[in-house]
Write an enzyme that holds these catalytic residues in place. Sequence first.
Site, mmCIF file in Angstrom:
data_model
loop_
_atom_site.group_PDB
_atom_site.id
_atom_site.type_symbol
_atom_site.label_atom_id
_atom_site.label_comp_id
_atom_site.label_asym_id
_atom_site.label_seq_id
_atom_site.Cartn_x
_atom_site.Cartn_y
_atom_site.Cartn_z
ATOM 1 N N SER A 1 43.900 32.212 37.172
ATOM 2 C CA SER A 1 43.709 33.183 38.243
ATOM 3 C C SER A 1 42.911 32.525 39.354
ATOM 4 O O SER A 1 42.188 31.545 39.139
ATOM 5 C CB SER A 1 42.953 34.407 37.725
ATOM 6 O OG SER A 1 42.513 35.223 38.792
ATOM 7 N N TYR B 1 35.597 37.898 33.246
ATOM 8 C CA TYR B 1 36.961 37.552 33.636
ATOM 9 C C TYR B 1 37.015 36.184 34.320
ATOM 10 O O TYR B 1 37.821 35.318 33.967
ATOM 11 C CB TYR B 1 37.519 38.632 34.566
ATOM 12 C CG TYR B 1 38.977 38.414 34.903
ATOM 13 C CD1 TYR B 1 39.978 38.829 34.033
ATOM 14 C CD2 TYR B 1 39.346 37.793 36.094
ATOM 15 C CE1 TYR B 1 41.311 38.612 34.326
ATOM 16 C CE2 TYR B 1 40.679 37.582 36.401
ATOM 17 C CZ TYR B 1 41.659 37.990 35.514
ATOM 18 O OH TYR B 1 42.978 37.773 35.809
#
Length: 571
Positions: free
Chosen positions: A435, A448
Site C-alpha cells: 500500500s 496498518y
Amino acid sequence: MGKQIVRSGDVRLAVWTAGDPAHPTVVLVHGYPDTHVVWDEVVAVLAEDFHVVTFDNRGAGASDCPAGIEPYRIEQLAADLLAVIDAVSPEQPVHLVGHDWGSILAWELVTDPAAADRIASFTSVAGPCLDHVGHWMRGWAAHPRASAAQLVRSWYVAAFQVPGLGTLPWRLGLGSAWDALLARVDGVPRRERVRSRGADGEIGVRLYRANIARRLRHPGERRTEVPVQVVHAAGDHFVGPDMGSDAHRWVPRLWRRTLAATHWAPLTHGPALARMITELVDHVRGAPAPALTRTAREGEFGGKLVLVTGAGSGIGRATAHAFAQLGAEVVAVDVDAAAAAHTAGQVDGHAFAVDVSDEAAMRKLADEVVAAHGVPDVVVNNAGIGHSGTFLATTPDEWRRVLDVNLWGVIHGCREFGARLVERGEGGHVVNVASAAAWLPATDLAAYSTSKAAVAMLSDCLRGELAAHGIGVSTICPGLIDTNITRTSTFSGLDDAAQDARRAHAAAVYGRRNFRPEGVAREIVDAVRRSKAVVPVTPEATVVRLLSRLSPGLLRTLAASGLDRGAPVAR
C-alpha cells in the site's frame, strides 16, 4: 554403475547403466564438449525409479574416435544411438533425453519413421532439430530480431567452419581451464576434471563441420508423433528461446518448458531436470502430470498457472480476471469460500478457501494446489484487511489481527509457494500487494502502515534472494482504491455505531476518488510482464513515495497534521 561396450559398425561405444533393468529405460545423450559424466546428477535422481543409460558419443571420452570429418555426420551418430538403445532395451521402447549436440542427434532418430517404435518420449534440452532450425532461419523475415539475436549467439558455429580455427583453443590448453571457465561465467560447480576434455573439444568440432552447413542449407521435413518436451534454459548464451519455435508444425505432441538455468542445466539443475523428465515419462505412461496437461489457453499467459489470495472481491477478483483474460489458469483463494467460488466460476478457474494467517492451512493449500494443478507460475499475495487507529489506541489484539493477515499472510504465501518455485527450478513471479501507506507515517494508521511497510521490506529482501532462481518479486502499492476494504475496516476505540459511520465515510471518500480495482490489476499484470520491483499505482501513491525519498520530514509533518484522517490510505 555397470559399464559395457556396444558396437555400432566399426565404432565401439562405452555405455554405463544404473538402476533396475526391470524399470522403464531412460537413455541420456550428452553434448559438446562433454562426456556421459555431464549427467551424473540427473542419473543419481532418475536411478531410483528408472533403468538409466548413459554413453560417450563417438569422438568423446572412452568411446572410439574415427578419423576424418565424414564419420561425424549426424546420421552416423543417430545410428550409434539406435545401437545403444537396441543393446540396453531390445524389447521395450526407451525414453530419450538429449542435451546440446546430444539433443540434436536425438532429434535425428526421433524424427526417423523407422525408429518410431523404439522411442516412447523425448526430452530435448538446449539442442533443437537442425532441420527445424533451417526452416526457421529461412523465415527470418517473420522474426528478424530473434534471427539476428540467434546469429550473434551462434558466432562460434561460423568460426568452427574454418579449418584449424575451432580446434586451436583446445590445442592451446582450453581443456584444462574449461571447468574454471564454466564456474566463472555460468556458475557451474567445480567438479573432477574430465581428463579427455581437450581431445573431446578438439575432435567434437568435426560435428559442426560435418553437419551444420549442409543441414541448414537443405533442411528436410522432420516429423514425429513421439511425445516431446523442449526444455529451454532461460540463461542460455547459445540457444535463444525462439530458435525452432515453430517445431509444433512437425511435432503435434509438443510441450515447451523453461528452466531457470544456463546452457549447462544438467550440471547446475540436475534434480529439477530429472523431475521434468520424470513428469513426461509418467504422463506418457498414464500418470497425472499437471504441468503437462494444463489447458493451453490462448494469450500472453497461456499455459501459466496464477494463484491469487483475497480473490473473492476487489483487487484480487480484478487480478484473477486480468490474468484469465490473457490465457492464464487461475486459482482463486479467499477466506470466504462462496466468494472464491464465485470468482473461480467467472474465470473458469479453481477455488480454495483458506485463512492466509493460518500457517498450517497455507501449507495444506500449497500441497493441494500443487498436487492438483502444479506449482503456480505467478503467486499474488493480495489478501489484506484495513484498520485505523493511533498507536496507543490500537489494542494488542487489533495489532495481532492486522499483522496476522497483512504481514504473516504474505509471509506464509511467500514461504510455501516460494519454496516450491525454487524447487521446481522453472522461474516464476511473486507479487506482494502492499500500500502507499507503507511510505506514510500516518498517526491514525499505526498498525496498518507498519504491516504494509513490513511487506515492502520483505519483498525487497526476497527479491534479492530469489533472483538467482529466476523468480521475480514485485511490490504493488496502491493508494485510494474503491474496494470493499473500506466497508470491512475496523477503527480503534469506537463503538459499533461509530464504526459504521466511519466505514460509510471512508466508502464515500474512496467512491468519489473512483479508482477501480481493474486499474491495480493492470499494474500487477504489467509488473509480472516486465519484472518491476516496486509499483506505486495511483498518483497519490507516487507523490507519497516521492516525498518519502526527497523530503521525509515534510511527509511526517503532513501525516501528523491529519493527511490520513478518516480512512486507511490503502486499497
